[in-house]
Design an enzyme around this catalytic site. Structure first.
Site, PDB file in Angstrom:
ATOM      1  N   SER A  48      48.024  48.804  49.954  1.00 39.88           N
ATOM      2  CA  SER A  48      46.808  49.463  49.485  1.00 39.88           C
ATOM      3  C   SER A  48      46.321  49.361  48.126  1.00 39.88           C
ATOM      4  O   SER A  48      47.115  49.829  47.352  1.00 39.88           O
ATOM      5  CB  SER A  48      46.768  50.791  50.249  1.00 39.88           C
ATOM      6  OG  SER A  48      45.750  51.688  49.508  1.00 39.88           O
ATOM      7  N   GLY A  49      45.072  48.984  47.847  1.00 44.83           N
ATOM      8  CA  GLY A  49      44.550  49.016  46.563  1.00 44.83           C
ATOM      9  C   GLY A  49      44.288  50.336  46.028  1.00 44.83           C
ATOM     10  O   GLY A  49      44.511  50.677  44.876  1.00 44.83           O
ATOM     11  N   LEU A  50      43.683  51.107  47.115  1.00 47.07           N
ATOM     12  CA  LEU A  50      43.577  52.566  46.390  1.00 47.07           C
ATOM     13  C   LEU A  50      44.969  53.321  46.051  1.00 47.07           C
ATOM     14  O   LEU A  50      45.047  53.815  45.099  1.00 47.07           O
ATOM     15  CB  LEU A  50      43.152  53.550  47.692  1.00 47.07           C
ATOM     16  CG  LEU A  50      43.082  55.007  47.690  1.00 47.07           C
ATOM     17  CD1 LEU A  50      42.113  55.102  46.262  1.00 47.07           C
ATOM     18  CD2 LEU A  50      42.684  55.496  48.626  1.00 47.07           C
ATOM     19  N   ASP A  60      40.611  53.079  41.767  1.00 45.84           N
ATOM     20  CA  ASP A  60      40.288  52.042  42.410  1.00 45.84           C
ATOM     21  C   ASP A  60      39.441  51.261  42.152  1.00 45.84           C
ATOM     22  O   ASP A  60      38.449  50.947  42.884  1.00 45.84           O
ATOM     23  CB  ASP A  60      40.153  52.525  44.003  1.00 45.84           C
ATOM     24  CG  ASP A  60      40.501  51.538  45.083  1.00 45.84           C
ATOM     25  OD1 ASP A  60      40.937  50.284  44.556  1.00 45.84           O
ATOM     26  OD2 ASP A  60      40.139  51.707  46.400  1.00 45.84           O
ATOM     27  N   ASP A  87      45.961  44.373  50.041  1.00 47.27           N
ATOM     28  CA  ASP A  87      44.709  44.766  50.052  1.00 47.27           C
ATOM     29  C   ASP A  87      43.992  43.953  48.640  1.00 47.27           C
ATOM     30  O   ASP A  87      44.194  44.597  47.415  1.00 47.27           O
ATOM     31  CB  ASP A  87      44.464  46.086  49.846  1.00 47.27           C
ATOM     32  CG  ASP A  87      42.981  46.569  49.382  1.00 47.27           C
ATOM     33  OD1 ASP A  87      42.144  45.564  49.205  1.00 47.27           O
ATOM     34  OD2 ASP A  87      42.860  48.018  49.458  1.00 47.27           O
ATOM     35  N   ASP A  89      41.306  43.261  47.337  1.00 45.67           N
ATOM     36  CA  ASP A  89      40.035  43.783  46.619  1.00 45.67           C
ATOM     37  C   ASP A  89      38.897  42.739  46.975  1.00 45.67           C
ATOM     38  O   ASP A  89      38.791  42.185  47.982  1.00 45.67           O
ATOM     39  CB  ASP A  89      40.112  44.252  45.405  1.00 45.67           C
ATOM     40  CG  ASP A  89      40.791  45.538  45.112  1.00 45.67           C
ATOM     41  OD1 ASP A  89      40.904  46.351  46.105  1.00 45.67           O
ATOM     42  OD2 ASP A  89      41.017  45.766  44.088  1.00 45.67           O
ATOM     43  N   GLU A 116      37.262  41.676  50.430  1.00 46.71           N
ATOM     44  CA  GLU A 116      36.114  42.452  50.895  1.00 46.71           C
ATOM     45  C   GLU A 116      35.141  41.912  50.075  1.00 46.71           C
ATOM     46  O   GLU A 116      34.762  41.297  49.029  1.00 46.71           O
ATOM     47  CB  GLU A 116      36.201  43.961  50.631  1.00 46.71           C
ATOM     48  CG  GLU A 116      36.407  44.515  49.359  1.00 46.71           C
ATOM     49  CD  GLU A 116      36.872  45.782  48.906  1.00 46.71           C
ATOM     50  OE1 GLU A 116      38.097  46.048  49.395  1.00 46.71           O
ATOM     51  OE2 GLU A 116      35.906  46.850  48.597  1.00 46.71           O
ATOM     52  N   LYS A 122      35.189  46.238  41.928  1.00 49.57           N
ATOM     53  CA  LYS A 122      34.886  47.174  43.078  1.00 49.57           C
ATOM     54  C   LYS A 122      34.938  48.514  42.980  1.00 49.57           C
ATOM     55  O   LYS A 122      35.702  48.881  41.987  1.00 49.57           O
ATOM     56  CB  LYS A 122      35.696  46.460  44.363  1.00 49.57           C
ATOM     57  CG  LYS A 122      37.044  46.563  44.382  1.00 49.57           C
ATOM     58  CD  LYS A 122      37.619  47.909  44.169  1.00 49.57           C
ATOM     59  CE  LYS A 122      37.604  48.740  45.651  1.00 49.57           C
ATOM     60  NZ  LYS A 122      38.605  48.325  46.509  1.00 49.57           N
ATOM     61  N   ASN A 124      35.919  52.150  45.303  1.00 46.97           N
ATOM     62  CA  ASN A 124      36.387  52.617  46.887  1.00 46.97           C
ATOM     63  C   ASN A 124      35.299  52.867  47.863  1.00 46.97           C
ATOM     64  O   ASN A 124      34.226  53.229  47.269  1.00 46.97           O
ATOM     65  CB  ASN A 124      37.283  53.635  46.593  1.00 46.97           C
ATOM     66  CG  ASN A 124      37.934  54.032  48.074  1.00 46.97           C
ATOM     67  OD1 ASN A 124      37.454  54.750  48.805  1.00 46.97           O
ATOM     68  ND2 ASN A 124      39.206  53.203  48.117  1.00 46.97           N
ATOM     69  N   SER A 125      35.589  52.293  48.968  1.00 47.16           N
ATOM     70  CA  SER A 125      34.182  52.265  50.322  1.00 47.16           C
ATOM     71  C   SER A 125      33.799  53.859  50.201  1.00 47.16           C
ATOM     72  O   SER A 125      32.967  54.079  51.044  1.00 47.16           O
ATOM     73  CB  SER A 125      34.805  51.989  51.509  1.00 47.16           C
ATOM     74  OG  SER A 125      35.311  50.426  51.173  1.00 47.16           O
ATOM     75  N   ARG A 161      36.905  41.300  55.076  1.00 46.87           N
ATOM     76  CA  ARG A 161      36.630  42.605  55.232  1.00 46.87           C
ATOM     77  C   ARG A 161      35.025  42.809  55.071  1.00 46.87           C
ATOM     78  O   ARG A 161      34.570  42.233  53.934  1.00 46.87           O
ATOM     79  CB  ARG A 161      37.318  43.520  54.146  1.00 46.87           C
ATOM     80  CG  ARG A 161      36.831  45.069  54.369  1.00 46.87           C
ATOM     81  CD  ARG A 161      37.907  45.868  53.407  1.00 46.87           C
ATOM     82  NE  ARG A 161      37.450  47.066  52.923  1.00 46.87           N
ATOM     83  CZ  ARG A 161      37.926  47.927  52.108  1.00 46.87           C
ATOM     84  NH1 ARG A 161      39.448  47.677  51.998  1.00 46.87           N
ATOM     85  NH2 ARG A 161      37.515  49.090  51.862  1.00 46.87           N
ATOM     86  N   HIS A 192      34.889  48.128  58.330  1.00 50.09           N
ATOM     87  CA  HIS A 192      35.250  49.243  57.966  1.00 50.09           C
ATOM     88  C   HIS A 192      34.042  50.327  58.085  1.00 50.09           C
ATOM     89  O   HIS A 192      32.852  49.673  58.139  1.00 50.09           O
ATOM     90  CB  HIS A 192      35.464  49.230  56.297  1.00 50.09           C
ATOM     91  CG  HIS A 192      36.355  50.408  55.803  1.00 50.09           C
ATOM     92  ND1 HIS A 192      37.167  51.139  56.581  1.00 50.09           N
ATOM     93  CD2 HIS A 192      36.661  50.461  54.676  1.00 50.09           C
ATOM     94  CE1 HIS A 192      37.650  52.155  56.124  1.00 50.09           C
ATOM     95  NE2 HIS A 192      37.736  51.772  54.622  1.00 50.09           N
TER      96      HIS A 192
HETATM   97  C1  SPV Z   1      42.752  50.961  50.667  1.00 52.02           C
HETATM   98  O1  SPV Z   1      43.491  51.380  51.273  1.00 52.02           O
HETATM   99  O2  SPV Z   1      42.677  50.437  49.429  1.00 52.02           O
HETATM  100  C2  SPV Z   1      41.441  50.373  51.133  1.00 52.02           C
HETATM  101  C3  SPV Z   1      41.060  51.210  52.537  1.00 52.02           C
HETATM  102  O3  SPV Z   1      40.824  49.561  50.824  1.00 52.02           O
HETATM  103  S1  SPV Z   1      39.964  51.990  51.701  1.00 52.02           S
HETATM  104  O4  SPV Z   1      40.619  52.989  50.858  1.00 52.02           O
HETATM  105  O5  SPV Z   1      39.335  52.912  52.953  1.00 52.02           O
HETATM  106  O6  SPV Z   1      38.859  51.365  51.310  1.00 52.02           O
HETATM  107 MG    MG Z   2      41.169  49.097  48.927  1.00 50.31          MG
END
Ligand code: SPV
Ligand code: MG
Length: 544
Positions: A48-50, A60, A87, A89, A116, A122, A124-125, A161, A192
């Site tokens: 996971s990027g986060l 993130d 991930d 990004d 994505e 980027k 975070n979503s 994504r 997502h």
């Molecule tokens: C991550 O886990 O970094 C994701 C999922 O990209 S989210 O945090 O929901 O964007």
């Molecule tokens: Mg991410």
């Protein structure tokens, strides 16, 4: 039966993506958590990027550089056998950066990447979702194509994504984009949503009608039963950040408790023991490799030092400590003994204490206490030490807490392949103090030039050996093989069951061995040791 070699990580991932069942990936953010995910049974890992950003302590927002992520995911890949979906990004730049990323990921056996359709850097979503701009569809499709062209392994997967729901563009735009990415060559679509209900992703799935595999991340719509995802035929479900969040809660509680209580008592039982960390790091594999590749010291040899008695001969010096702790050249006799054993690579040292045991406290030794030292003898102490031994011991040397010696003695004992090996000093005449050990010996041949190569064995031992038969004196060293150690333990058990052996010493053991026709190999030496039996010896010890 030989186990089947695993398919490549890329193949494993492709199989998960195309599987008819819903499959699950779990988040990991470093090598250790990746290993934990694999051990729990997951067939794949979401890097996971986060959570990778979070474990670095950054946001993130592409604050960690792409090469830092690459190095980090390499540790995760090295630590595991199941495929990793990184991930990625936005691909960390344009089509060109994407191509380089794919090559580098393949080199590190990362099975797949997800990119994505947002802009670098980027966000975070789940932060300011609706205000985030989306990437241009054609530009993003070019990135996907470039990535697919760059991969060498046909099974490497690129997941596209779609962030249309996150950025407030709705279903039509989501499906239009997914279709464009699919046409551009994406192996799967990650759709997502930041809603607490699954409405958006379910609407997408109905509209998408199985044009290709779809991946979801139910972080926000977590209360949706997994069966709903099954019914809708999603391909992969990602638990995207839950290990990091679990770790954060535990770390916060532990840190707070430690800070408040200033001791470890209330947390020790709630956390993984250090041994578990070693296991997760596969420390055992290194130990095994050391056996194969390192020159062998005597790692698996053990020593038992008998030091339970006072040693009255030194008078006042042993009023508050046993003889083994009396100082010579600024340090206790025992410290000199331990130093010599360690110098030849023996670190597994057990000391049997008795008299003033609190005074025997050198670090990194194993202590066995013979609290009944005044009523018992050496064999009782030896039995206690033998029965306390743990692990696989290769060879055991039994020696005394008041005998100094040269490295040559333990080295030679350990090199000898016989089960029972003792050292005998052939220069005994006139050295009356040696009688303390009760160890005059007669052997199958006297010491001589020829004796160097000959196999010589013990014939008799004790104070009562006729003078003309004496070939030397036992110096207080006996080596036993693992097989002999087992035999010794049984013998001692039998002997000690007889009250007349309560105070028995080592010479009685030798007598018992001889009466059972056990061959005890004798190694001769002249000197190289010092039995500290008087103040005069103690002075001599200074020069030893
Ligand atoms: C991550 O886990 O970094 C994701 C999922 O990209 S989210 O945090 O929901 O964007
Ligand atoms: Mg991410």
């Amino acid at each position: 039966m030989p186990t089947q070699p695993r398919p490549s990580k890329t193949r494993q991932f492709k199989d998960l993506l195309s599987s008819k069942e819903v499959e699950f990936l779990c988040e990991a953010h470093n090598g250790l958590s990746a290993r934990i995910v694999e051990e729990a049974g997951f067939k794949g890992i979401w890097a996971s990027g986060l959570t990778i950003a979070a474990q670095f302590g950054v946001r993130d927002n592409n604050e960690a550089s792409w090469t830092q992520i690459l190095d980090h995911v390499e540790f995760m890949s090295d630590a595991t056998h199941v495929p990793i979906l990184l991930d990625g990004d936005t691909g960390y730049g344009n089509f060109n950066n994407m191509q380089r990323l794919i090559r580098k990921l393949e080199q590190r056996h990362v099975a797949a990447v997800c990119i994505e359709d947002k802009l670098f850097p980027k966000t975070n979503s789940f932060l300011k979702g609706e205000t985030q701009p989306l990437a241009d569809v054609d530009e993003f499709c070019g990135k996907i194509k470039a990535g697919k062209d760059a991969q060498i392994d046909d099974d490497f997967c690129i997941i596209a994504r779609v962030e249309a729901f996150i950025c407030g563009w709705g279903l039509t735009e989501a499906v239009r984009r997914a279709d464009a990415y699919h046409q551009a060559g994406a192996d799967g679509i990650l759709i997502h949503s930041a809603l607490a209900v699954p409405d958006e992703i379910l609407a997408f799935q109905r509209e998408w009608a199985d044009r290709g595999p779809v991946v979801i991340v139910p972080t926000k719509y977590y209360s949706t039963p997994t069966d709903v995802f099954r019914q809708y035929g999603f391909s992969l479900v990602i638990w995207a950040n839950h290990l990091l969040r679990a770790a954060v809660t535990t770390m916060q509680n532990t840190a707070k408790t430690l800070h408040a209580q200033e001791h470890l008592l209330s947390i020790e039982d709630k956390i993984a023991p250090v041994g578990e960390i070693f296991r997760l790091q596969d420390a055992a594999e290194l130990q095994e490799a050391e056996q194969r590749y390192l020159p062998q010291g005597h790692d698996r040899a053990a020593v038992i030092v008998l030091a339970a008695s006072r040693g009255d001969e030194l008078g006042e010096l042993t009023e508050d400590r046993p003889k083994t702790m009396v100082k010579s050249q600024g340090q206790p006799i025992l410290a000199h003994i331990v130093e010599t054993y360690r110098a030849v690579g023996i670190n597994n040292i057990t000391v049997v204490r008795g008299y003033k045991k609190e005074a025997v406290s050198l670090p990194h030794l194993t202590y066995v206490d013979n609290d009944n030292f005044s009523e018992t003898g050496e064999l009782d102490s030896l039995y206690k030490a033998l029965t306390s031994q743990k692990g696989n011991v290769q060879e055991t040397i039994i020696s005394y807490g008041d005998v100094l010696f040269n490295q040559y003695i333990p080295q030679t004992l350990l090199q000898d392949p016989h089960d029972w090996v003792m050292f005998v000093d052939s220069l005994w005449e006139g050295k009356t103090t040696y009688t303390r050990l009760g160890g005059f010996v007669e052997c199958t041949a006297p010491n001589s030039r020829k004796a160097f190569n000959a196999k010589i064995y013990l014939k008799q031992i004790g104070r009562d050996v006729p003078r003309e038969s004496i070939h030397g004196v036992w110096m207080g060293f006996l080596k036993v093989s693992p097989k002999a150690a087992e035999q010794l333990q049984t013998m001692l058990q039998d002997m000690l069951a007889d009250p007349t052996h309560k105070k028995a010493g080592m010479s009685q053991l030798f007598k018992a061995l001889l009466s059972r026709n056990v061959s005890v190999r004798v190694l001769y030496t002249v000197g190289h040791w010092l039995d500290i039996n008087s103040l005069e010896d103690l002075v001599q010890a200074g020069q030893f």
